[in-house]
Design a protein around this motif. Sequence first.
Motif, PDB file in Angstrom:
ATOM      1  N   GLY A 425       0.935  -0.994   0.264  1.00  0.00           N
ATOM      2  CA  GLY A 425      -0.506   0.162  -0.125  1.00  0.00           C
ATOM      3  C   GLY A 425       0.790   1.187   0.101  1.00  0.00           C
ATOM      4  N   MET A 426       0.367   2.041  -1.113  1.00  0.00           N
ATOM      5  CA  MET A 426       1.605   3.298  -1.359  1.00  0.00           C
ATOM      6  C   MET A 426       0.729   4.776  -0.540  1.00  0.00           C
ATOM      7  SD  MET A 426       3.659   2.410  -4.522  1.00  0.00           S
ATOM      8  CE  MET A 426       5.313   4.195  -4.290  1.00  0.00           C
ATOM      9  N   GLN A 491      -4.760  14.755   0.759  1.00  0.00           N
ATOM     10  CA  GLN A 491      -3.450  13.467   1.158  1.00  0.00           C
ATOM     11  C   GLN A 491      -4.338  12.667   1.471  1.00  0.00           C
ATOM     12  OE1 GLN A 491      -1.052  11.575   0.903  1.00  0.00           O
ATOM     13  NE2 GLN A 491       1.130  13.528   0.985  1.00  0.00           N
ATOM     14  N   LEU A 492      -5.220  12.899   2.573  1.00  0.00           N
ATOM     15  CA  LEU A 492      -5.845  12.338   3.380  1.00  0.00           C
ATOM     16  C   LEU A 492      -6.901  11.333   2.720  1.00  0.00           C
ATOM     17  CD1 LEU A 492      -7.711  14.932   6.345  1.00  0.00           C
ATOM     18  CD2 LEU A 492      -6.154  13.031   6.668  1.00  0.00           C
ATOM     19  N   LEU A 493      -7.623  11.910   1.420  1.00  0.00           N
ATOM     20  CA  LEU A 493      -8.350  10.687   0.609  1.00  0.00           C
ATOM     21  C   LEU A 493      -7.475  10.519   0.258  1.00  0.00           C
ATOM     22  CD1 LEU A 493     -10.199  13.404  -1.789  1.00  0.00           C
ATOM     23  CD2 LEU A 493     -11.411  11.521   0.226  1.00  0.00           C
ATOM     24  N   CYS A 494      -6.041  10.359  -0.350  1.00  0.00           N
ATOM     25  CA  CYS A 494      -4.893   9.083  -0.562  1.00  0.00           C
ATOM     26  C   CYS A 494      -4.798   8.123   0.801  1.00  0.00           C
ATOM     27  CB  CYS A 494      -3.513   9.949  -0.944  1.00  0.00           C
ATOM     28  SG  CYS A 494      -3.775  10.749  -2.575  1.00  0.00           S
ATOM     29  N   ILE A 495      -4.505   8.621   1.637  1.00  0.00           N
ATOM     30  CA  ILE A 495      -4.503   7.755   2.761  1.00  0.00           C
ATOM     31  C   ILE A 495      -5.454   7.500   2.928  1.00  0.00           C
ATOM     32  CG2 ILE A 495      -4.006   7.601   5.712  1.00  0.00           C
ATOM     33  CD1 ILE A 495      -2.565  10.288   4.630  1.00  0.00           C
ATOM     34  N   ALA A 496      -6.841   7.298   2.820  1.00  0.00           N
ATOM     35  CA  ALA A 496      -7.785   6.292   2.949  1.00  0.00           C
ATOM     36  C   ALA A 496      -8.392   5.262   1.945  1.00  0.00           C
ATOM     37  CB  ALA A 496      -9.178   7.797   3.204  1.00  0.00           C
ATOM     38  N   ARG A 497      -7.600   5.818   1.230  1.00  0.00           N
ATOM     39  CA  ARG A 497      -8.025   4.943   0.027  1.00  0.00           C
ATOM     40  C   ARG A 497      -7.287   3.648   0.754  1.00  0.00           C
ATOM     41  NH1 ARG A 497      -4.981   6.945  -4.589  1.00  0.00           N
ATOM     42  NH2 ARG A 497      -7.152   8.072  -4.848  1.00  0.00           N
ATOM     43  N   VAL A 498      -6.068   4.127   1.113  1.00  0.00           N
ATOM     44  CA  VAL A 498      -4.020   2.752   1.628  1.00  0.00           C
ATOM     45  C   VAL A 498      -5.079   1.624   2.705  1.00  0.00           C
ATOM     46  CG1 VAL A 498      -2.190   1.860   2.510  1.00  0.00           C
ATOM     47  CG2 VAL A 498      -3.028   3.886   0.428  1.00  0.00           C
ATOM     48  N   LEU A 500      -8.518   1.709   3.623  1.00  0.00           N
ATOM     49  CA  LEU A 500      -9.583   0.410   2.694  1.00  0.00           C
ATOM     50  C   LEU A 500      -9.151  -0.737   2.614  1.00  0.00           C
ATOM     51  CD1 LEU A 500     -12.689   0.193   1.964  1.00  0.00           C
ATOM     52  CD2 LEU A 500     -12.067   1.207  -0.722  1.00  0.00           C
ATOM     53  N   CYS A 501      -7.756  -0.913   1.946  1.00  0.00           N
ATOM     54  CA  CYS A 501      -7.186  -2.075   1.170  1.00  0.00           C
ATOM     55  C   CYS A 501      -6.426  -2.681   2.486  1.00  0.00           C
ATOM     56  CB  CYS A 501      -6.487  -1.660   0.310  1.00  0.00           C
ATOM     57  SG  CYS A 501      -6.930  -0.886  -1.548  1.00  0.00           S
ATOM     58  N   LEU A 502      -5.333  -1.968   3.227  1.00  0.00           N
ATOM     59  CA  LEU A 502      -4.985  -2.085   3.960  1.00  0.00           C
ATOM     60  C   LEU A 502      -4.068  -4.623   3.462  1.00  0.00           C
ATOM     61  CD1 LEU A 502      -6.913  -2.732   7.307  1.00  0.00           C
ATOM     62  CD2 LEU A 502      -4.668  -1.035   6.954  1.00  0.00           C
ATOM     63  N   PRO A 503      -3.311  -4.124   2.615  1.00  0.00           N
ATOM     64  CA  PRO A 503      -2.022  -5.167   1.919  1.00  0.00           C
ATOM     65  C   PRO A 503      -1.103  -5.849   2.932  1.00  0.00           C
ATOM     66  CG  PRO A 503      -1.215  -2.827   1.294  1.00  0.00           C
ATOM     67  CD  PRO A 503      -2.647  -2.324   1.565  1.00  0.00           C
ATOM     68  N   GLU A 504      -0.399  -6.343   2.900  1.00  0.00           N
ATOM     69  CA  GLU A 504       0.686  -6.544   3.729  1.00  0.00           C
ATOM     70  C   GLU A 504       1.307  -5.522   4.282  1.00  0.00           C
ATOM     71  OE1 GLU A 504      -0.373  -8.341   1.000  1.00  0.00           O
ATOM     72  OE2 GLU A 504      -1.710  -9.900   1.520  1.00  0.00           O
ATOM     73  N   MET A 505       1.756  -5.431   3.270  1.00  0.00           N
ATOM     74  CA  MET A 505       3.318  -4.480   2.976  1.00  0.00           C
ATOM     75  C   MET A 505       3.172  -2.933   3.434  1.00  0.00           C
ATOM     76  SD  MET A 505       6.236  -6.436   1.928  1.00  0.00           S
ATOM     77  CE  MET A 505       5.138  -7.168   0.533  1.00  0.00           C
ATOM     78  N   LEU A 506       3.155  -1.767   4.056  1.00  0.00           N
ATOM     79  CA  LEU A 506       2.839  -0.246   3.438  1.00  0.00           C
ATOM     80  C   LEU A 506       4.284   0.091   2.863  1.00  0.00           C
ATOM     81  CD1 LEU A 506       0.831   0.406   6.828  1.00  0.00           C
ATOM     82  CD2 LEU A 506       0.183   0.199   4.282  1.00  0.00           C
ATOM     83  N   ILE A 507       4.210   1.150   1.912  1.00  0.00           N
ATOM     84  CA  ILE A 507       4.673   2.794   2.128  1.00  0.00           C
ATOM     85  C   ILE A 507       4.807   3.992   1.823  1.00  0.00           C
ATOM     86  CG2 ILE A 507       6.748   3.228  -0.280  1.00  0.00           C
ATOM     87  CD1 ILE A 507       6.398   0.450  -1.081  1.00  0.00           C
ATOM     88  N   LEU A 508       4.813   4.463   3.268  1.00  0.00           N
ATOM     89  CA  LEU A 508       4.972   5.725   3.208  1.00  0.00           C
ATOM     90  C   LEU A 508       5.654   6.933   3.112  1.00  0.00           C
ATOM     91  CD1 LEU A 508       3.434   4.863   6.715  1.00  0.00           C
ATOM     92  CD2 LEU A 508       2.185   5.293   4.091  1.00  0.00           C
ATOM     93  N   ASP A 509       5.566   7.571   1.709  1.00  0.00           N
ATOM     94  CA  ASP A 509       6.920   8.395   0.939  1.00  0.00           C
ATOM     95  C   ASP A 509       6.289  10.311   1.390  1.00  0.00           C
ATOM     96  OD1 ASP A 509       9.166   9.782   0.077  1.00  0.00           O
ATOM     97  OD2 ASP A 509       9.205   8.845  -1.784  1.00  0.00           O
ATOM     98  N   GLU A 510       7.297  10.470   2.535  1.00  0.00           N
ATOM     99  CA  GLU A 510       6.212  11.427   3.047  1.00  0.00           C
ATOM    100  C   GLU A 510       5.024  11.842   3.088  1.00  0.00           C
ATOM    101  OE1 GLU A 510       8.505  14.175   3.961  1.00  0.00           O
ATOM    102  OE2 GLU A 510       9.877  13.195   3.594  1.00  0.00           O
ATOM    103  N   ALA A 511       4.099  10.602   3.174  1.00  0.00           N
ATOM    104  CA  ALA A 511       2.800  10.838   3.487  1.00  0.00           C
ATOM    105  C   ALA A 511       2.490  11.711   4.183  1.00  0.00           C
ATOM    106  CB  ALA A 511       2.243   9.439   4.266  1.00  0.00           C
ATOM    107  N   THR A 512       3.221  12.641   5.263  1.00  0.00           N
ATOM    108  CA  THR A 512       2.414  13.188   5.866  1.00  0.00           C
ATOM    109  C   THR A 512       2.958  14.914   5.873  1.00  0.00           C
ATOM    110  OG1 THR A 512       3.234  13.219   7.990  1.00  0.00           O
ATOM    111  CG2 THR A 512       1.669  11.989   7.915  1.00  0.00           C
TER     112      THR A 512
END
Length: 589
Positions: A425-426, A491-498, A500-512
Motif C-alpha cells: 500500500g503506497m 492527501q487524506l483521501l489518498c491515505i483513506a484509499r490505502v 481501505l485495502c490494508l495490504p501486507e506491506m506499506l510504503i509511506l513516502d513523505e505521506a504527512t
Amino acid sequence: MKKKNANKGSVKTFLKVLKYLKIYRLHFAVSLLLTALSVALTLYIPILVGQAIDLCIDKGRVDFDGVSAILVKIGVCILITALAQWIINVLNNKMTYGIVKNIRKEAFVRIQQFPISFIDSRHSGEIVSRVITDVDQFSDGLLMGFTQFFSGVMTIIVTLVFMVIISPPITLIVVLVTPLSLFVAAFIAKKTYSMFKLRSELQGEQTSLIDEAVGNHKLVVAFGQEDEIQEKFDDINNKLSKASLRAVFFSSITNPSTRFVNGLVYAFVAFTGALLYINGSSMITVGMLSSFLSYSTQYTKPFNEISGVVTELQNALACASRVFELIESPIQSPDSEKETIEKAHGNIEFENVSFSYTEDRPLIRNFNLKVGAGQHIAIVGPTGCGKTTLINLLMRFYDVKEGAIKLDGVDIRDIPRSQLRRSYGMVLQDTWLCAGTIRDNIAFGDPDASEDEIIAAAKAAHAHSFIRRLPKGYDTVIGEDGGTLSQGQKQLLCIARVMLCLPEMLILDEATSSIDTRTEIRIQKAFSTMMEGRTSFIVAHRLSTIKEADMILVMKDGNIIEQGDHNTLLAQKGFYSELYQSQFASTDD
C-alpha cells in the motif's frame, strides 16, 4: 539522403496502415465495387447527353420521344449513383474511424505496458499529442483517401476507356499531356512529407508546454515565470506557424499546377475536335465532341483531387508515423511465471543491489539490507541520496542493474508485477486523484468495497469529517487535480484509499508532508494502527515522525552510512544526530 529516408518512411507507414485495413476487407471490396458502379454511371450520362444532342441535330427538330427516353435513363443513373455514393460514404466512415479506434486502443494499451522509465523520460503532453492530435489528423487524411483517391483513380480509368471508344487520336493527345499533373503532384508530395512531420512534432512540443503551464499555473505565477513561459510558447508558436505555412504553401502549389495542365488538355481537345468536325470528318459528331469535352474535364478533374489527396495523405502518414513510433516503443519485460504469492509475509532482503537511472551516474552501489516481517523501517537522508529510489525498486517500477531484491526468499523479478504490487500500500508525497466522486477515489484500489467499508476507511484516515461538510458528501464530484480540496485534504483521501485495502506491506513516502501538525498527530496514530504487524517503509524528512521505527536507515550517496533505532543513532553522534539536532535543537529538551 533525407529525401530517400522520408520516402522510405512514408512507404513503411503506409504498409503499416494497410495491416489495419485487413479487418475491413469486405467493406473495402464493397466500397470499391460501388465506386466503380458510381463512376461508370456518372460517365455514362455524357454519352446519353451526346445522343440527345445528335438526335436533335440529325433530324433538324426536337425528338421529344427519343429525348424523353434518354432523360429517364439519365434520371435512373443519377438515383443509383446517389444511393451508391451514400453507401460508399457510410462504408468509408466505418473503415476510417474503425482503423482510428484500433490504433488509439493499441497506443493506449501500449502506454500501459511501457516501463516507468519511458514515461519519466518524456513530456506527458507530447505523448497525449500523439494519441489525440496526430491520430485526428491521420483520420482526416485517411477519410479523404478513401472517399476521393479510389473514385479518382477509377474515374480516370473508366473515362479513358470511354474516350478511346469515341476517338482514339484525341485520346492520345489527352494521355500524353495529363501525366504532367502526376509528375507535379509526386514532386510536391516528396517535398511536403518531411514538412508535415516537422509540423506534427512542433504541435506535440506545443501541447506539452501548454499542459505543463496549465497544470502548474500556481507555481508559474508564484515564481513570476509568466514572461518566461510566454516567451517559450511564442518561440514554439512561431516555429509552428512557419512550419505550417511552409508545408501548406508547398502543398497548395499542387492544385493550381494541375489545373493549368488540365486547362491545356481541354483546349487541345476542343481545338482538335472542332477541326475534325469542320473538315467533315466522320470520326466525330457534335454530340460525340460534347461527350468528349465532358470526359476530358472529368478525366482531368481527378488529377486535381488526387493531388490534393496525396498532400493530405502525406500529412496523415507523417502523423501516423509518430503514432507508430509510440506503439513500437519497447515495453517493459514480460512478467515471470516462476513464482506466485498468495499472501506475502513481509520478509525483504536486498542483496548487493546496484542501480542507476543513467549509466554515467551511479546511484546505489552494493546495497545490502535485511528486513524482518512486521518491522518498521524508516529511511532518511539528504535529497538525492536514493530514498525514493529504494521505493521504486521495491515496487519494481525499475529493476535492479545488479544483485537482487527478495520477498520471502523469492527474487521479486520472478513474481508477477501485479501480485507484487498488490502486496504493497503506497501513500506518496505527490497526491493522485482521478476525476469522479470522493467515493470513487477512496475505492480506487477496491471497487467492490461496501459503503460502510469506505466510510470506515475515511474515518480511520480522519477524512470523514471534512467529507461530510462537502456539498454532496461522498458523492461530491472532483476533478483529477482535486478541485477546490486543499493539499492536505487530497492527501487524506489518498491515505483513506490505502486504509481501505490494508495490504501486507506499506510504503509511506513523505505521506504527512502536506498535513497540518494537529492532523499529523492523528494520522500518525492511525498509521500506528495500520502498520501493526505489517512490514512498513517510511521515507521522511521530518525526523519526529520516525522515532518509533524499529530501524532507521541513514542514506547518503546511495549507501547506508548508519543504521539503528532512534536512541542508538543519537548516541552515536553521527550524521543522523546532526540531522536531528538541526531540526529539533531549539524545541527538543
